[in-house]
Design a protein around this motif. Structure first.
Motif: not given
Length: 402
Positions: A364-377
């Motif tokens: 699930g790394d790619l899904i998590a990375e995408d969500l974390i980047n959205q949250a950081l924004e």
């Protein structure tokens, strides 16, 4: 060294020419095509071609190829950020029997990242990205700052940014890079980036909270330029001295020197990250899709590409830092680098590789990375509360990752 490489390539070409006669296609992304072209004399008898796409399109295509069981090359190049999701989704040949007697010659953390959750080796490292801090010397020692003091910890680094702001200089292009560096390089043994060994989410842990806090402090303090990486504004920022530091992999040196900011030679230095943090920022892997017609021949090609001489050639040709640790004894590692004002930076890169802790890749790394980047924004641009943003990520992960 040139004579040594030429001899090594010639010898390897004679060995591998008899090992397979099949047509072999490598699917990959820049700048690996430059490496293939540079060593083509050693590949000319092997019927090897390369299908090149840009980084994103290559990985999107490969994802489709693996899902449908058709269309992939015989050997594929994979960015480290995709390895966990790809190898654990199936679709790659188990390379354990080929690689097991060689693995000790390669960076241990990189070898571990190419394994599936079942412990088998599905991808092998071809180059690494020791995580470092590039800094402008004219904004550091030339201004009277002490590098060791600035990099003592994250607070001293941010204090440096405040002092630079008073002089009209930005600390970094985009504060988001600080969050990425912190949460990626402060994992505990046995953890993945986003999940623990049992698959439980880690995104609300103190590691992520602190990472977001660091980035927010820099953004709120006006110390970054909100300049997205790999954009023309980012490139001009390097050329024009808009910001004083950039966290990246060792490979950034080649880009700065060759095309981003060649006229800034002598203005740059490289150091460890704040608090002496060790980590990996990028890297590439080679794997064989199950749909490959001749996996044995494909492995012969991979073995050639990860051999010590060809690893050194890649280091020379495209500044791809070798995964083969035997190369670190080469005399070229002690040569001063003119672009970095004579600094012997390759020794630092090798030291970092020796100290990077393995990080367990997860499906699930790619899904998590995408969500974390959205949250950081949302935190940096919209003022959203850090803990709320991370809690929202965790809720989404529970729905989307099983």
């Amino acid at each position: 060294m040139k004579a040594h490489l030429k001899a090594g390539i010639t010898a390897l070409s004679l060995i591998t020419a008899t090992a397979f006669a099949a047509d072999i296609r490598i699917d990959g992304f820049p700048d690996y095509d430059t490496q293939i072209n540079a060593i083509k004399d050693g590949l000319s008898q092997h019927n090897v071609t390369m299908l090149k796409n840009n980084h994103g399109d290559h990985h999107n295509k490969l994802k489709t190829n693996l899902a449908t069981g058709t269309g992939a090359g015989d050997v594929v190049l994979i960015d480290v950020g995709f390895v966990g999701s790809f190898v654990n989704a199936g679709g790659f040949v188990d390379l354990t029997k080929f690689y097991k007697d060689m693995a000790g010659d390669y960076a241990s953390y990189a070898v571990a990242a190419g394994k599936g959750n079942d412990g088998a080796q599905y991808a092998v490292p071809v180059d690494l990205g020791p995580g470092v801090m590039y800094y402008r010397r004219d904004y550091m020692e030339d201004m009277g700052f002490d590098l060791d003091e600035v990099m003592t910890d994250w607070d001293t680094y941010i204090d440096y940014g405040r002092k630079l702001k008073e002089k009209g200089i930005l600390l970094i292009g985009d504060a988001g890079a600080l969050a990425n560096a912190y949460y990626r390089f402060n994992t505990k043994e046995g953890e993945g980036l986003y999940f623990d060994a049992d698959g439980k989410s880690l995104v609300t842990s103190e590691r992520f909270v602190r990472a977001f806090e660091i980035a927010k402090e820099v953004r709120d303090g006006g110390m970054d330029g909100q300049i997205s990486e790999w954009t023309e504004d980012w490139y001009s920022g390097f050329r024009d001295g808009k910001f004083a530091t950039q966290m990246s992999g060792a490979w950034l040196l080649g880009h700065l020197k060759n095309w981003i900011a060649p006229d800034t030679a002598g203005l740059w230095g490289v150091s460890n990250l704040p608090a002496g943090t060790y980590g990996s920022w990028g890297g590439s892997y080679l794997a064989i899709p199950k749909q490959a017609k001749n996996p044995e021949a494909s492995w012969d090609l991979i073995e050639y590409m990860i051999s010590e001489d060809i690893q050194l050639a890649g280091f020379k040709n495209i500044a791809a830092f070798p995964a083969h640790t035997g190369t670190y004894n080469d005399a070229s590692f002690e040569e001063p680098i003119e672009f970095l004002r004579g600094q012997k930076a390759r020794m630092l890169f090798a030291e970092i590789v020796d100290n990077v802790a393995p990080v367990t890749p997860m499906k699930g790394d790619l899904i998590a990375e995408d969500l974390i980047n959205q949250a950081l924004e949302k935190v940096l641009n919209d003022g959203e509360d850090i803990k709320k943003a991370l809690n929202d990520v965790e809720k989404q992960l529970k729905r989307r990752v099983r």
